[in-house]
Design a protein around this motif. Sequence first.
Motif, PDB file in Angstrom:
ATOM      1  N   SER A   1       0.851  -1.193   0.000  1.00 48.21           N
ATOM      2  CA  SER A   1       0.000   0.000   0.000  1.00 48.21           C
ATOM      3  C   SER A   1       0.882   1.237   0.000  1.00 48.21           C
TER       4      SER A   1
ATOM      5  N   GLN B   1      -1.582  -3.139  -3.884  1.00 50.05           N
ATOM      6  CA  GLN B   1      -2.992  -3.465  -3.657  1.00 50.05           C
ATOM      7  C   GLN B   1      -3.825  -2.269  -3.194  1.00 50.05           C
ATOM      8  N   GLU B   2      -3.186  -1.280  -2.563  1.00 49.21           N
ATOM      9  CA  GLU B   2      -3.941  -0.133  -2.040  1.00 49.21           C
ATOM     10  C   GLU B   2      -3.202   1.162  -2.343  1.00 49.21           C
TER      11      GLU B   2
ATOM     12  N   LYS C   1      -7.820  -1.283  -3.842  1.00 47.37           N
ATOM     13  CA  LYS C   1      -8.418  -0.200  -3.067  1.00 47.37           C
ATOM     14  C   LYS C   1      -7.826   1.136  -3.500  1.00 47.37           C
TER      15      LYS C   1
ATOM     16  N   SER D   1     -12.592  -1.643  -3.514  1.00 46.39           N
ATOM     17  CA  SER D   1     -13.013  -0.485  -2.718  1.00 46.39           C
ATOM     18  C   SER D   1     -12.635   0.786  -3.450  1.00 46.39           C
TER      19      SER D   1
END
Length: 450
Positions: free
Chosen positions: A171, A204-205, A236, A270
């Motif tokens: 992230s 991933q984020e 996300k 998200s």
Amino acid sequence: MPRYEFKEGSSNKFWEITKDETKVTTRWGRIGTEGQEKVQTFKFTYEANTAYDKLVLEKEKKGYTRMKPEDTGPKPKSNPELEAAILRAPESPDGYLVYGDWLQSQGDPRGEFIALQHAQLQATGAEATALKRKVANVLKKHEGFLVGTALASSLKDKTLSVEWHLGFIRSARLAVGDYDEHPELELDETLKLLLKHPSARFLQELVIGLADNDGENHYGNLIRHIAKNAPKTLQKVFLGDYVFPDDTEISWTDVGSVTPLCEALPQLRSLRLRGGGVSLGKIDLPELREFILESGGLGRPSVKAINAAKWPKLERLEVWFGSENYGAGGSEKDLQNILDAKDLPELKHLGLCNAEFTAQLCVLLPKSRVLKQLETLDLSKGTMTDADAAVLAANADAFKHLKRLDVTRNLLTTKGTKLIAKLCPDVAHGNQRRDRSDGEDGERYVAVGE
């Protein structure tokens, strides 16, 4: 240190500048030489800031061009077949461990990094503490290799922060610093470098805070970079991670068109947006579980786009509609698909917040299909009055299955909160605002507009 170069005719010059509190340091000379250095010390920080900006402007007017930092040193090893295994299951450690073994056999320090981080995840107590130190030492020793010199500067000036997981960046958060800071890289430059860096290939984020600290907080250009360069592991995205009104007013932010993001990243789980100027076209996100849009003035086209969206796995939907004075449009009539729970079989949390039409929602929700499947309902920040609370209370049976009902920051008095206090096990009703409908303009105001 930001570097500028001027190449024209026989001229082949560089100029560098940096600022530290009240000290401004410049270095200049012919490219390829050490050049000369000058340090200016000021009494106040704002004087140093002014001097910095003035010097940069002067050089730009003379034709100097700011240079982008380039990474140097050995390139990381790559094995497309092993990377594909990780891409198929980015949350499983198995692919990373196999890849790590191969990297160690190739003399790539990321292999050791993966092994140490995996061991740290399994350890507890003193062993975990010791492994944490080893992980930090490997990252420090091989920072130029694992991050690169350019991104290392963004980490140093804190416009970039990252979380590592099994040898890769899982992230990342990017945001401009204070107005008086002068990072080596612009935010969009940092974002492009990050998304193209081998360490972020399984990102991933992604969170973006303030994009600009001069009042022009636009995300359109950053959205285009994300859509073009983000890895397929990205699940996300949060655009607008700032505190309002402390950092900026929510209406001063221009999110821009989110269509490129939705089209390029159908795997998103998200998506959270905060600000005004939101443009939502066709939304088709088959894997999305959470959608949050916080706005002080959401236009009707965007409201209708949300109502027509295709997201069959959506579990959490929260929308702040805002004030007509700040561009809000649409009404409860534009939410019929949501109220009917059309193609929303998994929806458990619904937030219809910051709405000027809360009274109409109080009438429609008790009879809606969507209410029956919800676990939590959020009607906060809106224009609910005691009369609207009475409507909810008269339909108490429709709400008793809820685990939580949020009506905070509405326009209720003690009388209204008592009416709905026991509609479900957890009714949040604090921080009520004063009803201004008896004022000269006869309007009720949502909690978040500007």
